[in-house]
Scaffold this active site. Sequence first.
Site, PDB file in Angstrom:
ATOM      1  CE  LYS A 190      -4.238   0.906   0.144  1.00 53.61           C
ATOM      2  NZ  LYS A 190      -5.730   0.178  -0.669  1.00 53.61           N
ATOM      3  CG  ASP A 205      -7.236   3.581  -1.264  1.00 51.69           C
ATOM      4  OD1 ASP A 205      -7.819   2.230  -1.179  1.00 51.69           O
ATOM      5  OD2 ASP A 205      -7.594   4.394  -0.235  1.00 51.69           O
TER       6      ASP A 205
END
Length: 447
Positions: free
Chosen positions: A128, A168
């Site tokens: 991430k 995201d």
Amino acid sequence: MFKSQYLNELMETVIKRNPGEPEFHQAVREVLESLEPVIEQSPEYVTSGVLERLVEPERIIKFRVPWMTDDGKVMVNRGFRIQFNSAIGPYKGGLRFHPSVYEGIIKFLGFEQIFKNSLTGLPIGGGKGGSDFDPKGKSDAEVMRFCQSYMTELYKYISADVDVPAGDIGVGAREIGYLYGQYKRITNLYEGVLTGKGLTYGGSLGRKQATGYGLCYFTDAMLKAQGNSFENKTVVISGSGNVAIYACEKATQLGAKVIALSDSNGYIVDRNGIDLAAVKEIKEVKRGRIKDYLEYHSEATYAEGCSGIWTVKCDIALPCATQNEINEESAKALVQNGVMAVAEGANMPSTPEAIAVFQGAGILFGPAKAANAGGVATSALEMTQNSERLSWTFEEVDAKLHGIMNNIYNNASAAAEKYGMAGNLVAGANIAGFLKVADAMLSQGVV
């Protein structure tokens, strides 16, 4: 507290090594709670140090991102990429651009991504990244300059076979385009290093819809296992970004009526059913606020404060905004108003206390790492298409997504039952995701 002294000591170590990162602590604790019966039956996971390695990222990359505003002011943000676990494939996980981003948020998201990616059945590891940069209110030129600066550092650590970021919160098609352009400019490589790309340069049909559609496919599988469906149900969805919009679209296609959406300022309720075309125009074209919906439908209502959306009576609740948006009080309000199913479209949107309320009331509950895995699953399908220089039809991608989400539900349900927690999809998803990664780690030795 865990029954196992080993798990208590491991949790204490995680907290000590990662001070001031409550989201990460929360994510680790939830997984370890689920794994207690697994390590009782399979002590090799303890003796081999799999869990100690699993909670420690393989690599943490942190860097400054200088950029210039349109009026010539120099700004500096922080950039992150955490490459958490590559036991089953290259690191895969989104980039989040939001003021709330700090190392602990990225660490929690990366840790969750390990299990989510494992659940898809596809060969992708967990990672991430992101920045505390806020794209809201910035011009296209400012966003471009930031993205170019961010990629000028990040490119050193990623490639199509090493680490493949996606979007995201705060990172949509515009940002992915700027990021990809800079990667290509620096490396002279035209490869599938990012997913969520535009259709003209290697993107996949169905990727935009994937997380929202996948959420509804998972929820539908969960409902059907209990002899129910979306048909004639009322649905409340938090958020109004990509996940929420396409969850609204698919839930409507499956026969439900979506009556509420929100953003960070407040929420709308339209008892006639949300006009999705209006929402898409507001959010995807005008980049406006959800309050603007009243300009299209004066009969709808708007309330300030996004948490109030969980007081709206509904059959199905789909939290698609952000972490910990449903607390114990909100969960109790949903239960009292007769909710029958809750499935998470955002990452960890329910607090542990809220989950306990849902499970205690016998509410069907789909945890994020299972229910919102459709986005990363379709990202992996985009990677496959890029590697083969192919482009599948929307119908092909959607059919694969539907099958993946059904399999995730079935595997999580079976794992929960095998370890004596039938119906507990939180535990089932954690266990099913863990076993694949842990066995791969065992096979590869101490690395």
